[in-house]
Enzyme design. Structure first.
Site, PDB file in Angstrom:
ATOM      1  N   VAL A   1       0.860  -1.177   0.000  1.00  0.00           N
ATOM      2  CA  VAL A   1       0.000   0.000   0.000  1.00  0.00           C
ATOM      3  C   VAL A   1       0.896   1.226   0.000  1.00  0.00           C
ATOM      4  CG1 VAL A   1      -1.797   1.269   1.227  1.00  0.00           C
ATOM      5  CG2 VAL A   1      -1.800  -1.227   1.276  1.00  0.00           C
ATOM      6  N   CYS A   2       0.626   2.141  -0.903  1.00  0.00           N
ATOM      7  CA  CYS A   2       1.356   3.407  -0.972  1.00  0.00           C
ATOM      8  C   CYS A   2       2.860   3.151  -1.090  1.00  0.00           C
ATOM      9  CB  CYS A   2       1.002   4.257   0.244  1.00  0.00           C
ATOM     10  SG  CYS A   2       1.455   5.999   0.097  1.00  0.00           S
ATOM     11  N   THR A   3       3.669   3.777  -0.233  1.00  0.00           N
ATOM     12  CA  THR A   3       5.126   3.653  -0.337  1.00  0.00           C
ATOM     13  C   THR A   3       5.655   2.324   0.187  1.00  0.00           C
ATOM     14  OG1 THR A   3       5.297   4.921   1.727  1.00  0.00           O
ATOM     15  CG2 THR A   3       5.586   6.131  -0.337  1.00  0.00           C
TER      16      THR A   3
ATOM     17  N   THR B   1       2.570   3.263  -6.918  1.00  0.00           N
ATOM     18  CA  THR B   1       2.690   3.765  -5.551  1.00  0.00           C
ATOM     19  C   THR B   1       2.057   5.150  -5.547  1.00  0.00           C
ATOM     20  OG1 THR B   1       4.206   4.164  -3.692  1.00  0.00           O
ATOM     21  CG2 THR B   1       4.982   4.803  -5.877  1.00  0.00           C
TER      22      THR B   1
END
Length: 323
Positions: free
Chosen positions: A106-108, A126
């Site tokens: 998730v995300c970074t 990302t």
């Protein structure tokens, strides 16, 4: 009885709390809906100790990674702490990550999987603000900056924060079917799921805002009148510039040609109408300046890989799906 899949969420100092709790709630909600757990969700840190999230919330894990075993789904959230992790975490991921049936970030959190060598040759995404950095640091990873989530084989990556919920819902639908995923979305009061290839942010935010007021006014007019005459000649007249001067200045200040900007604005307007209204495809095509349904269909297939009717069928919001 539904097979209970294990989901292991990796925690670390500086993790983003919503990257953890959003997917966790999605995977836990089937238990609330059916009365039986479909997932066994556990959290783990490298040493089993508590961590503080980037917002200051303290999270106490269920166990240490060394005692976790190999999960069905291994999920790595993002957060400010991804760039200052214990090397032991990467060593554990290199050893156990390939054994998991599904790798999720998730995300970074994508940076963590990439640093562990688990994303080489994969298509990933990302948070839009970090896509260029991820691509620069890991040239073997194929970074796609636009989608809110990307699936490539056993690897699934998402953009920032709430996109982790979208991805988790997509995985629940894959595992348990659309009806249960819809019930989960209803329980959480969210979309069933947004399309993975939906843009991370609006076309207007994706582009630069022009420096000069006349060009900014033109940008605003385009957004408000997608069905208008948006030819270079017409837009140049609004800015009191020659078409040649306007096209050159627009590209310099906005970062793309007027035609490309118009295409993005029209596509976004059409997507929103298909998602948020019951207007027919023909009406949407006129409202958004395509003229004909066929012209809009070509634009959707070129940009999103799906026709407008299919886009609506699969990704209409929950309130319209259940109306």
């Amino acid at each position: 009885m539904t097979t209970c899949r294990t989901v292991l969420i990796v925690l670390f100092e500086g993790v983003q709390s919503l990257d953890v709790t959003g997917p966790l709630e999605v995977f836990d909600t089937p238990r609330v809906v059916t009365g039986e757990p479909a997932y066994e969700v556990r959290t783990a840190t490298l040493d089993g100790g508590p961590v503080r999230t980037s917002s200051g919330l303290t999270l106490t894990p269920d166990l240490a990674l060394t005692a976790a075993g190999t999960p069905h789904t291994l999920l790595v959230p993002g957060g400010e702490g991804v760039h200052d992790l214990d090397p032991g975490l990467f060593a554990w991921l290199r050893e156990r990550g390939p054994e998991a049936e599904r790798l999720v970030s998730v995300c970074t959190g994508a940076f963590v999987l990439a640093e562990a060598g688990l994303l080489d040759g994969r298509r990933v995404t990302t948070h839009w603000a970090f896509c260029d950095t991820l691509a620069d640091r890991h040239p073997a990873v194929k970074v796609e900056p636009d989608p809110i989530y990307v699936r490539d084989g056993k690897v699934a990556t998402s953009a920032g924060v709430t996109a982790g919920i979208d991805l988790a819902l997509a995985l629940v639908e894959e595992d348990l079917g659309r009806d249960l995923a819809l019930a989960v979305a209803r329980g959480l009061v969210v979309f069933l799921r947004r399309p993975g290839n939906q843009a991370q942010f609006s076309a207007q935010l994706a582009a630069q805002s022009a420096h000069r007021r006349p060009l900014r006014d033109v940008q605003q007019w385009i957004a408000e009148h997608p069905d208008g005459d948006l030819s270079v000649e017409s837009l140049a007249a609004r800015a009191n510039l020659s078409p040649r001067h306007f096209a050159r200045a627009f590209r310099s200040e906005v970062g793309m040609t007027p035609g490309r900007y118009v295409d993005r604005i029209r596509l976004e307007a059409a997507r929103r109408l298909l998602e948020d209204t019951t207007d027919g495809v023909e009406e949407v095509s006129r409202t958004c300046g395509y003229g004909t349904p066929e012209a809009m269909r070509r634009a959707f297939i070129r940009a999103l890989g799906t026709a407008p009717a299919e886009y609506r069928r699969r990704f209409r919001p929950l309130t319209l799906l259940t109306a």
